[in-house]
Design a protein around this motif. Sequence first.
Motif, PDB file in Angstrom:
ATOM      1  N   LEU A  64       1.398  -3.837 -11.311  1.00  0.00           N
ATOM      2  CA  LEU A  64       2.372  -2.948 -10.683  1.00  0.00           C
ATOM      3  C   LEU A  64       3.794  -3.312 -11.078  1.00  0.00           C
ATOM      4  O   LEU A  64       4.628  -2.432 -11.356  1.00  0.00           O
ATOM      5  CB  LEU A  64       2.233  -3.021  -9.166  1.00  0.00           C
TER       6      LEU A  64
ATOM      7  N   PRO B  18       0.664   3.615  -6.317  1.00  0.00           N
ATOM      8  CA  PRO B  18      -0.679   3.040  -6.180  1.00  0.00           C
ATOM      9  C   PRO B  18      -1.380   3.612  -4.963  1.00  0.00           C
ATOM     10  O   PRO B  18      -0.790   3.751  -3.885  1.00  0.00           O
ATOM     11  CB  PRO B  18      -0.405   1.540  -6.017  1.00  0.00           C
TER      12      PRO B  18
ATOM     13  N   ASN C 233       0.406  -4.468  -2.548  1.00  0.00           N
ATOM     14  CA  ASN C 233       1.077  -3.626  -3.534  1.00  0.00           C
ATOM     15  C   ASN C 233       2.584  -3.572  -3.290  1.00  0.00           C
ATOM     16  O   ASN C 233       3.383  -3.652  -4.233  1.00  0.00           O
ATOM     17  CB  ASN C 233       0.502  -2.209  -3.494  1.00  0.00           C
TER      18      ASN C 233
END
Length: 329
Positions: free
Chosen positions: A261, A280, A291
């Motif tokens: 990410l 995401p 995340n």
Amino acid sequence: MDTRQLGTLTVSAQGLGCMGMSEFYGTGDQAEAERTIHRALDLGVTFLDTADMYGPFTNERLLGATLAGRRDDVVLATKFGNERSPDGAFLGINGRPEYVHRACDASLQRLGVDVIDLYYQHRVDAGVPVEDTWGALRELVEAGKIRHAGISEASAATIRRAHAVQPVTAVQSEYSLFSRDPEQDDVFSTCTELGIGFVAYSPIGRGLLSGRLSVDDLEPTDFRRHTPRFQGEALTHNMQLVDRVRALADARGVTAAQLALAWVMARSGRDGLPSVVPIPGTKRVRYLEENAAAADVRLTDDDLTALDAAAPAGATAGDRYPDMSSIGR
């Protein structure tokens, strides 16, 4: 959470893809999905992405019910164009102007809102000139039903044609260490030239780049079981790339998902690229929190070089979908 620009639209630097809460990624959990959405907003992840086809229709209803009383906290994006019947059957790609208006009205009702912040054409209808579809989107902007218009998985030429009718605020396509097509097919350069933002879905390679995914453990209803990248020799090859990324993540003291990410987020505005915002997807609070923490991972030039070496552009084996015919029209 910092913010980024998609054209003239300000969004959180990382968004949340909500599809898996309702379909395609195995069994959903309504209560956990609601907790995940509220936790996202609390963490500043306020750019939420859905579509009428997810469920079908149930994902928009989930967001509508969950966001009641928090509408002002959210930048809400949904999509039209992948037409489905209430029983879930796929009816085809529909870009006819009358359908665009009808689909928008239905989404507004399910979401329980007066206006959609970002309304995407989910796939391009090869049988309808994109100018006709985008004429309808322009009418929706003029009517105050949508604030911004976007397009998903379109070619650079189609993006230009759409933009000439109604400004394209964002292009949404798959983009990750495993899927770097937008860098190579003029989509990024077109977005940069025209001032269009880019929204990256599946930035963790549909979970594969997390290093935790076992395909054998996926539920029978999980569509990844039928995806070429998750099968046979292609999967074996791709897991070798995952192992390299995971080793770099271990060295940095972050998870492989966070490193993947962080790489997408670091690409934003770099080397002539447009503003890039990853969305995401998850249906669980613990993965959402993991995340979101990736936004604090700052990669050096050496980190980026090492990731490029570990997962070079074009190194991934297998197509992204079993049928790629609607991609890049």
